[in-house]
Write a protein that holds these residues in place. Structure first.
Motif, mmCIF file in Angstrom:
data_model
loop_
_atom_site.group_PDB
_atom_site.id
_atom_site.type_symbol
_atom_site.label_atom_id
_atom_site.label_comp_id
_atom_site.label_asym_id
_atom_site.label_seq_id
_atom_site.Cartn_x
_atom_site.Cartn_y
_atom_site.Cartn_z
ATOM 1 N N ASP A 242 0.813 -1.218 0.000
ATOM 2 C CA ASP A 242 0.000 0.000 0.000
ATOM 3 C C ASP A 242 0.845 1.266 0.000
ATOM 4 O O ASP A 242 0.298 2.380 0.001
ATOM 5 C CB ASP A 242 -0.963 0.007 1.194
ATOM 6 N N GLY A 243 2.177 1.119 0.011
ATOM 7 C CA GLY A 243 3.051 2.278 -0.094
ATOM 8 C C GLY A 243 3.265 3.045 1.189
ATOM 9 O O GLY A 243 3.800 4.158 1.163
ATOM 10 N N CYS A 244 2.889 2.475 2.344
ATOM 11 C CA CYS A 244 2.987 3.233 3.591
ATOM 12 C C CYS A 244 4.409 3.298 4.134
ATOM 13 O O CYS A 244 4.722 4.195 4.922
ATOM 14 C CB CYS A 244 2.050 2.637 4.643
ATOM 15 N N CYS A 245 5.291 2.360 3.732
ATOM 16 C CA CYS A 245 6.638 2.336 4.289
ATOM 17 C C CYS A 245 7.567 1.582 3.343
ATOM 18 O O CYS A 245 7.123 0.995 2.351
ATOM 19 C CB CYS A 245 6.643 1.675 5.677
ATOM 20 N N LEU A 246 8.851 1.610 3.675
ATOM 21 C CA LEU A 246 9.864 0.898 2.898
ATOM 22 C C LEU A 246 10.593 -0.072 3.816
ATOM 23 O O LEU A 246 11.012 0.287 4.918
ATOM 24 C CB LEU A 246 10.866 1.883 2.293
ATOM 25 N N TYR A 247 10.754 -1.306 3.344
ATOM 26 C CA TYR A 247 11.516 -2.308 4.080
ATOM 27 C C TYR A 247 12.924 -2.382 3.498
ATOM 28 O O TYR A 247 13.100 -2.417 2.276
ATOM 29 C CB TYR A 247 10.852 -3.678 3.983
ATOM 30 N N SER A 248 13.906 -2.426 4.389
ATOM 31 C CA SER A 248 15.299 -2.536 3.970
ATOM 32 C C SER A 248 15.893 -3.786 4.600
ATOM 33 O O SER A 248 15.881 -3.947 5.827
ATOM 34 C CB SER A 248 16.094 -1.296 4.399
ATOM 35 N N GLY A 249 16.395 -4.679 3.737
ATOM 36 C CA GLY A 249 17.035 -5.886 4.238
ATOM 37 C C GLY A 249 18.493 -5.610 4.571
ATOM 38 O O GLY A 249 19.336 -5.539 3.674
ATOM 39 N N SER A 253 19.151 -7.924 9.968
ATOM 40 C CA SER A 253 17.987 -7.209 10.501
ATOM 41 C C SER A 253 17.131 -6.679 9.355
ATOM 42 O O SER A 253 17.596 -6.516 8.228
ATOM 43 C CB SER A 253 18.415 -6.047 11.407
ATOM 44 N N LEU A 254 15.860 -6.438 9.691
ATOM 45 C CA LEU A 254 14.923 -5.783 8.785
ATOM 46 C C LEU A 254 14.567 -4.435 9.383
ATOM 47 O O LEU A 254 14.166 -4.349 10.549
ATOM 48 C CB LEU A 254 13.659 -6.632 8.608
ATOM 49 N N ARG A 255 14.703 -3.373 8.591
ATOM 50 C CA ARG A 255 14.394 -2.030 9.060
ATOM 51 C C ARG A 255 13.219 -1.475 8.262
ATOM 52 O O ARG A 255 13.136 -1.690 7.051
ATOM 53 C CB ARG A 255 15.612 -1.117 8.951
ATOM 54 N N VAL A 256 12.345 -0.754 8.960
ATOM 55 C CA VAL A 256 11.131 -0.197 8.366
ATOM 56 C C VAL A 256 11.242 1.321 8.418
ATOM 57 O O VAL A 256 11.379 1.905 9.494
ATOM 58 C CB VAL A 256 9.868 -0.678 9.116
ATOM 59 N N TYR A 257 11.171 1.947 7.231
ATOM 60 C CA TYR A 257 11.437 3.384 7.143
ATOM 61 C C TYR A 257 10.244 4.147 6.574
ATOM 62 O O TYR A 257 9.475 3.636 5.762
ATOM 63 C CB TYR A 257 12.642 3.650 6.234
ATOM 64 N N GLY A 258 10.138 5.404 7.031
ATOM 65 C CA GLY A 258 9.309 6.412 6.386
ATOM 66 C C GLY A 258 10.216 7.474 5.813
ATOM 67 O O GLY A 258 11.387 7.580 6.192
ATOM 68 N N ASP A 266 10.665 0.785 12.794
ATOM 69 C CA ASP A 266 10.880 -0.455 13.524
ATOM 70 C C ASP A 266 12.167 -1.127 13.037
ATOM 71 O O ASP A 266 12.621 -0.881 11.911
ATOM 72 C CB ASP A 266 9.697 -1.416 13.322
ATOM 73 N N VAL A 267 12.725 -1.958 13.906
ATOM 74 C CA VAL A 267 13.893 -2.771 13.574
ATOM 75 C C VAL A 267 13.619 -4.183 14.091
ATOM 76 O O VAL A 267 13.309 -4.365 15.267
ATOM 77 C CB VAL A 267 15.187 -2.218 14.199
#
Length: 655
Positions: A242-249, A253-258, A266-267
């Motif tokens: 839905d485009g609300c955030c970006l996940y970075s591998g 760890s997995l990081r969640v960005y705006g 979140d991490v």
């Protein structure tokens, strides 16, 4: 009070030995999140079903290590690029090689399928980007601009743009309709490894080895925000559907960005090492990583991950109860992909490659295709995934069951979660979140007008005939048994008329065939057109389309008016033949037509040039007429819509 079972936020799903030698590339199927393709130093491409131990299929044909692999959106085709610069495309449902594409002078570093046209983009160590037509086996465009290896390619959701990332620290945006670079995004201080388009908005994300993620506004062509401090090089990013955030591998760890403003929601700690690709299905994020010959897959439960709201600096996620997400993201701040490309970029005539670049592969390439094989290792899994004969929806289903989470093995965490809350002693049940499918991208294409229904090419009943019409109506039950003579007389109704129609068509085809045997293709086509029967024209075009070398400019002047009629036909087979013929004409003759019409007049009298100029003017006028029809039908859904959108893209230079 019973202790509730606390499940993990992230866990390892499986580990497999994917190849006899080292794994060099892999990709996840983004539509299902269940299909995995791996390329290895053993020159093979292997396909796997996530969470199953056995290989489904092994594709051979490459003679050097496979450096890059990519699945198309329906997960029916796979393309693989090798260290030698060759590209091979396989049809997974037919289990055979589809195309071999040659042209790059160094190893293939990146690949991507066009979202709806049968095109593939490839980036190489030779710094070139090429756009290939799969059906024609040819290179359509070549884009030059990078000075080092092109590491990642991505098409925009509307198929109009292509983003490229390279080791020269830059990201470039290419306009496919104009065949030129729209903008260059500098700013990274290290090689750029990955780019990703926002699913809805004019926004692009790029990740680099300099441990930064940059967000670019594709309206203003400027940076929106920059996230720094990644624990290692950024190699895989993915927007939420839905485009609300970006996940970075990241590393383990997995990081969640705006991005507006830049912040980390979140991490999640995941011991996956260097994750190579990400996919989302059923509110679960699947990540895959490889080391030597092994491939490991991991799952992150996104219902337990904070994707919007305030910043969450604590990296320990496993003991936290599921975080409820808002049902809808905030309104987009910029344009979305249904609108035309950015203003200020006037469409220009595309400069095509030379004829040597556009020619079909030689017989040696055909020999390579014959030597390529698709070895089905697990027939049961292959038939389940790629050949669902008795099922309408393709398997693995788009909304497959999520992977079950294992119980938390940290007893201290479980005890902490078992403590009653201050408000009540009864543990609150976790709300069951409905698995939402990806919201459709709003398009500006108006609803299709009510047209006569398209008659499919494959059908089980004759057109306009009902079996009951051939039998007398039974009014009295006692008279249900028919006499043989009565039944035969009813069946013979219309038989004479049908025989006349078939005899006439056979005679017409004999006439065309008699001219064809003389070797005069143009005259045979003229005779078919003069008969004024589209079925005869379709039969002839189906033969001519099989050999592109038969097409000449004077043949186009005769066929184009017939193609316009075929595109408006109610018969699916007629429309398909018209689209195929029009695409061949556009690819072979549109560059020639536009070049001749744009050339300055010559001094003196040149009869052959004047004739060629006249033919080009006639063809150009007819193509402009067909262009409006193609544009009006490009909003259709299904196979026809895809074909018309592809033609509309090829005809962009006529506008």
């Amino acid at each position: 009070m019973a202790t509730p079972v606390v499940t993990k936020t992230a866990w390892k799903l499986q580990e497999i030995v994917a190849h006899a030698s080292n794994v060099s590339s892999l990709v996840l199927g983004k539509a299902s999140g269940r299909l995995l393709a791996t390329g290895g130093d053993d020159c093979r491409v292997n396909l796997w079903s996530i969470n199953k131990p056995n290989c489904i299929m092994s594709l051979t044909g490459h003679t050097s290590p496979v450096e890059s692999v990519r699945l198309n959106t329906p997960e029916e085709l796979i393309v693989a690029g090798s260290q030698s610069g060759s590209i091979r495309v396989w049809d997974l449902e037919a289990a055979k090689i589809l195309r071999t594409l040659m042209g790059h002078k160094a190893n293939i570093c990146s690949l991507d399928f066009h979202p709806y046209g049968e095109f593939v983009a490839s980036g190489s160590q030779d710094t070139n980007i090429k756009l290939w037509d799969i059906r024609r086996k040819g290179c359509v465009f070549r884009y030059r601009g990078h000075s080092q290896a092109v590491r990642c390619l991505r098409f925009s959701p509307d198929g109009k743009w292509l983003a490229s990332a390279a080791d020269d620290h830059t990201v470039k945006l290419w306009d496919l309709t104009a065949g030129k670079m729209m903008s260059e995004f500098p700013g990274h201080t290290g090689p750029v490894n990955v780019v990703e388009f926002h699913p809805n908005e004019y926004l692009l994300a790029s990740g680099s080895s300099d441990r930064t993620i940059r967000f670019w506004d594709l309206e203003k062509f400027q940076v929106v925000s920059c996230i720094e401090g990644e624990p290692g090089p950024v190699r895989s990013v993915l927007f939420n559907p839905d485009g609300c955030c970006l996940y970075s591998g990241c590393q383990d760890s997995l990081r969640v960005y705006g991005w507006e403003p830049e912040r980390c929601f979140d991490v999640v700690l995941v011991n996956w090492g260097k994750v190579a690709d990400l996919a989302i299905c059923n509110d679960q994020l699947i990540g895959v990583a490889f080391s030597q010959s092994s491939v490991s897959s991991y799952v992150v439960d996104l219902t337990r991950v904070t994707r919007t709201g305030t910043v969450a600096p604590d990296p320990m996620q496993d003991s936290r109860p599921p975080a409820q997400q808002p049902p809808h993201p905030s309104a987009p701040l910029r344009r979305i992909y249904e609108r035309p490309s950015a203003t200020g970029s006037e469409p220009q005539r595309v400069k095509q490659n030379s004829e040597s670049e556009r020619r079909s592969p030689s017989s040696e390439d055909d020999r390579d295709e014959r030597e390529s094989r698709a070895e089905i290792q697990n027939a049961e899994d292959y038939n389940e995934i790629f050949q669902p004969k008795n099922s309408i929806s393709r398997t693995p289903p788009r909304r497959s069951e999520p992977f079950p989470a294992p119980p938390e093995d940290d007893m201290a965490t479980a005890k902490e979660a078992a403590k009653p809350s201050p408000a009540t002693d009864v543990p609150c049940p976790v709300p069951k979140l409905e698995v939402l499918s990806r919201p459709p991208v709003v398009t500006s294409t108006p609803a299709p007008k009510a047209e006569s229904p398209i008659i499919p090419a494959t059908r089980n009943e004759p057109i306009g005939l009902k079996a009951s019409d051939f039998l007398p109506a039974v009014k009295i039950p006692q008279q249900a048994e028919l006499v043989d003579e009565d039944a035969m007389s009813q069946i013979r109704k219309g038989h004479d008329t049908m025989c006349v129609v078939l005899t006439s068509r056979h005679k017409n085809l004999d006439t065309v065939r008699a001219v064809w045997t003389t070797g005069d293709i143009k005259t045979s086509v003229d005779s078919a057109v003069a008969i004024n029967d589209l079925s005869v024209v379709v039969d002839l075009l189906n033969i001519v389309n099989q050999k592109a070398s038969l097409w000449k400019l004077d043949l186009c002047t005769t066929v184009l008016p017939q193609i316009e009629k075929l595109l408006q036909s109610k018969y699916e087979s007629y429309v398909q033949t018209g689209c195929t013929s029009l695409k061949l004409i556009l690819q072979r003759f549109l560059p020639l037509i536009t070049d001749i019409l744009a050339a300055p007049p010559t001094v003196g009298v040149d009869i052959s040039r004047e004739e060629r100029l006249h033919k080009c003017r006639v063809c150009y006028k007819q193509l402009r007429s067909i262009s409006g029809l193609v544009k009006s039908k490009s909003g259709l859904s299904g196979r026809h819509g895809s074909a018309f959108r592809e033609l509309h893209l090829l005809m962009a230079s006529l506008d």
